[in-house]
Design a protein around this motif. Structure first.
Motif, PDB file in Angstrom:
ATOM      1  N   GLY A  44     -55.972 -54.951  79.150  1.00  0.00           N
ATOM      2  CA  GLY A  44     -56.998 -54.195  78.438  1.00  0.00           C
ATOM      3  C   GLY A  44     -57.520 -53.052  79.286  1.00  0.00           C
ATOM      4  O   GLY A  44     -57.366 -53.042  80.513  1.00  0.00           O
ATOM      5  N   GLU A  45     -58.168 -52.081  78.650  1.00  0.00           N
ATOM      6  CA  GLU A  45     -58.573 -50.867  79.358  1.00  0.00           C
ATOM      7  C   GLU A  45     -59.625 -51.115  80.433  1.00  0.00           C
ATOM      8  O   GLU A  45     -59.753 -50.332  81.380  1.00  0.00           O
ATOM      9  N   ASP A  46     -60.371 -52.218  80.336  1.00  0.00           N
ATOM     10  CA  ASP A  46     -61.395 -52.519  81.344  1.00  0.00           C
ATOM     11  C   ASP A  46     -60.934 -53.540  82.383  1.00  0.00           C
ATOM     12  O   ASP A  46     -61.742 -53.979  83.215  1.00  0.00           O
ATOM     13  N   ARG A 102     -59.126 -53.696  85.173  1.00  0.00           N
ATOM     14  CA  ARG A 102     -59.267 -53.501  86.625  1.00  0.00           C
ATOM     15  C   ARG A 102     -60.723 -53.611  87.055  1.00  0.00           C
ATOM     16  O   ARG A 102     -61.052 -54.344  87.992  1.00  0.00           O
ATOM     17  N   ASN A 103     -61.603 -52.881  86.378  1.00  0.00           N
ATOM     18  CA  ASN A 103     -63.021 -52.931  86.748  1.00  0.00           C
ATOM     19  C   ASN A 103     -63.614 -54.315  86.517  1.00  0.00           C
ATOM     20  O   ASN A 103     -64.454 -54.785  87.291  1.00  0.00           O
ATOM     21  N   GLU A 125     -49.992 -56.106  89.703  1.00  0.00           N
ATOM     22  CA  GLU A 125     -50.188 -55.265  88.519  1.00  0.00           C
ATOM     23  C   GLU A 125     -48.884 -55.171  87.740  1.00  0.00           C
ATOM     24  O   GLU A 125     -47.801 -55.026  88.333  1.00  0.00           O
ATOM     25  N   ALA A 156     -46.333 -50.318  83.530  1.00  0.00           N
ATOM     26  CA  ALA A 156     -46.664 -49.847  82.184  1.00  0.00           C
ATOM     27  C   ALA A 156     -45.554 -50.181  81.191  1.00  0.00           C
ATOM     28  O   ALA A 156     -45.824 -50.478  80.022  1.00  0.00           O
ATOM     29  N   GLY A 187     -48.492 -53.273  80.999  1.00  0.00           N
ATOM     30  CA  GLY A 187     -49.650 -53.093  81.860  1.00  0.00           C
ATOM     31  C   GLY A 187     -50.469 -54.370  82.012  1.00  0.00           C
ATOM     32  O   GLY A 187     -50.092 -55.441  81.550  1.00  0.00           O
ATOM     33  N   GLY A 188     -51.584 -54.244  82.690  1.00  0.00           N
ATOM     34  CA  GLY A 188     -52.438 -55.399  82.953  1.00  0.00           C
ATOM     35  C   GLY A 188     -52.149 -56.010  84.304  1.00  0.00           C
ATOM     36  O   GLY A 188     -51.479 -55.415  85.160  1.00  0.00           O
ATOM     37  N   LYS A 215     -63.606 -54.774  77.507  1.00  0.00           N
ATOM     38  CA  LYS A 215     -62.403 -54.653  76.684  1.00  0.00           C
ATOM     39  C   LYS A 215     -61.217 -55.219  77.457  1.00  0.00           C
ATOM     40  O   LYS A 215     -60.424 -54.489  78.058  1.00  0.00           O
ATOM     41  N   VAL A 216     -61.139 -56.551  77.462  1.00  0.00           N
ATOM     42  CA  VAL A 216     -60.059 -57.246  78.171  1.00  0.00           C
ATOM     43  C   VAL A 216     -59.581 -58.417  77.327  1.00  0.00           C
ATOM     44  O   VAL A 216     -60.312 -58.946  76.489  1.00  0.00           O
TER      45      VAL A 216
END
Length: 291
Positions: free
Chosen positions: A16-18, A20-21, A59, A62, A66-67, A92-93
């Motif tokens: 999801g886009e979040d 990593r954070n 990681e 892509a 990804g993810g 968003k995960v």
């Protein structure tokens, strides 16, 4: 070169886009230093700084969606996934427990590279980890030029290198990262931002208060059972962990063991003699005076 499929390892995916954070705010390792083909060692801690689960993470390229893939103890994969979902809130995960396992390869360089492979960051001699379904273990071993052997051979290799394993060499939810040498095995990034349990870990690092450590020990032909107390004379100083082929790992109070060595007291576990592979590991460096 040898390879072994590790039946005790599972894989959890966080995407999801979040992602990593999200992970960076929870775990001990810095995911900003991670990219496909690399691995990091880390852990999710309790707020009190004790290890819930330790893991290796890589990681995903892509081209594979990804993810991040987390190589963790299989028995704790569901626990890890549940804990991550608990912290998810509005991030968003997605978190899922995958039907993948781990092939470890060591003793040489793989003849071919897999997309989901990375060097074990804890010790170069541990070799490469490859995340695959179990039914591909022979095919992939042939592809990389490795002899597929039983997981017990990898365990003996791990023990000889003194790399602690949760559930054997320490108990989850009962050990701090310093006690399992995560600070010495690149498992804690002390310069990253906050994460769960960070204050306790940082305090132990800067005050040098870690008095319990995992240490390598040398044994006679017979190995003590896991969990047997380590004694200095008639005083308990620690607990025996895993062992194989005359080598083992013990969790000990380093100050008490150092005192025993200075006094010439023998160390035993279950009545069996043991010695430290490196006696200097129990010596606490003295603080240098400030000029």
């Amino acid at each position: 070169m040898k390879s072994a499929f590790l039946p005790d390892r599972g894989v959890v995916k966080v995407a999801g886009e979040d992602a990593r954070n999200f992970l960076n705010g929870l775990v001990t390792t810095d995911l900003d230093r991670l990219k496909p083909g690399l691995g990091r060692f880390g852990a999710l801690l309790t707020p009190q700084g004790k290890i819930i689960v330790d893991f290796l993470i890589t990681e995903v390229p892509a081209g594979h969606g990804g993810g991040f893939l987390i190589d963790c103890p299989k028995a704790l994969a569901d626990t890890l996934a549940t804990k991550l979902k608990f912290y998810k809130l509005r991030a968003k995960v997605t978190v899922e427990n995958l039907d993948l396992g781990v092939l470890a390869a060591w003793g040489g360089q793989p003849a071919a590279q897999s997309d989901l492979a990375f060097a074990d960051p804890r010790n170069a001699e541990l070799g490469t980890r490859i995340l695959i379904p179990e039914d591909l273990k022979q095919k992939l071993s042939d592809l990389i030029g490795a002899e597929l052997v039983d997981a017990a051979e990898y365990e003996a290799h791990r023990i000889a290198l003194g790399i602690p394993r949760g559930g054997l060499d320490f108990m989850y939810s009962d050990a701090f990262p310093h006690e399992t040498n995560m600070d010495r095995l690149a498992g804690v990034d002390f310069d990253k931002g906050c994460y769960v349990g960070q204050e306790v870990v940082s305090r132990m690092q800067h005050r040098g208060t870690a008095r319990t450590r995992s240490v390598k020990v040398l044994l006679d032909d017979i190995s003590p059972e896991v969990g047997v107390g380590v004694m200095a004379g008639d005083k308990p100083v620690g607990t025996m962990g895993s062992s194989a082929h005359g080598k083992g790992i013990a969790l000990v109070r380093i100050d008490r063991v150092a005192d025993a060595l200075d006094a010439g007291q023998p160390l035993t576990a279950g009545g069996l003699a043991l010695t430290l592979a490196d006696p200097e590991t129990v010596r606490i460096p003295s603080k240098q005076p400030i000029a």
